[in-house]
Design a protein around this motif. Structure first.
Motif, mmCIF file in Angstrom:
data_model
loop_
_atom_site.group_PDB
_atom_site.id
_atom_site.type_symbol
_atom_site.label_atom_id
_atom_site.label_comp_id
_atom_site.label_asym_id
_atom_site.label_seq_id
_atom_site.Cartn_x
_atom_site.Cartn_y
_atom_site.Cartn_z
ATOM 1 N N LEU A 43 0.815 -1.209 0.000
ATOM 2 C CA LEU A 43 0.000 0.000 0.000
ATOM 3 C C LEU A 43 0.854 1.268 0.000
ATOM 4 N N CYS A 44 2.125 1.124 0.225
ATOM 5 C CA CYS A 44 3.042 2.258 0.244
ATOM 6 C C CYS A 44 3.290 2.725 -1.198
ATOM 7 N N PRO A 45 2.919 3.963 -1.537
ATOM 8 C CA PRO A 45 3.087 4.434 -2.915
ATOM 9 C C PRO A 45 4.541 4.414 -3.382
ATOM 10 N N ILE A 46 5.459 4.692 -2.484
ATOM 11 C CA ILE A 46 6.868 4.718 -2.869
ATOM 12 C C ILE A 46 7.309 3.324 -3.309
ATOM 13 N N ARG A 47 7.025 2.328 -2.492
ATOM 14 C CA ARG A 47 7.385 0.954 -2.860
ATOM 15 C C ARG A 47 6.621 0.481 -4.083
ATOM 16 N N ASP A 48 5.323 0.735 -4.087
ATOM 17 C CA ASP A 48 4.469 0.197 -5.139
ATOM 18 C C ASP A 48 4.818 0.744 -6.515
#
Length: 127
Positions: free
Chosen positions: A13-18
């Protein structure tokens, strides 16, 4: 393509990781950069990038299409003709990408010098 599976199931759910995990592979940003010039056929992309294998380019294009950054158009000709272009979402990535490219060009020599000067720390011997 995720290189590791995070232990926390909420990590996806983390935008940076995703998002950045997908863009941070070896080929995605190069493909996006090449498509900045306009629509290209698969073989044109491969020739422009040079050292990408056919398999890796196909996988990269598929992922970029899945993420909505690249569109694929197939023409019913013999042989089949397939063209790739940036979507509006893909075009929105060009401005930050250009900043990263400029940074890389300006700092390439410094980064290479740092790599050459780097000495790995010695492993601490277990007593």
């Amino acid at each position: 393509m995720t290189l590791h599976k995070p232990k926390d199931p909420k990590a996806c759910l983390c935008p940076i990781r995703d998002v950045l995990d997908r863009l941070g592979d070896r080929w995605s940003l190069l493909v996006i950069h090449e498509l900045e010039a306009g629509t290209l056929r698969f073989s044109e992309l491969r020739n422009r990038i040079g050292d990408v294998s056919q398999r890796m380019l196909a996988q990269t294009l598929r992922r970029l299409e899945q993420d909505g950054l690249v569109s694929r158009q197939v023409f019913a000709t013999v042989p089949l003709r397939v063209e790739y272009s940036l979507t509006p979402l893909g075009h929105s990535l060009l401005k930050p990408l250009q900043s990263m490219i400029e940074w890389a060009l300006e700092n390439h020599d410094a980064v290479r010098a740092a790599r050459a000067a780097y000495v790995a720390p010695m492993a601490i011997a277990a007593n």
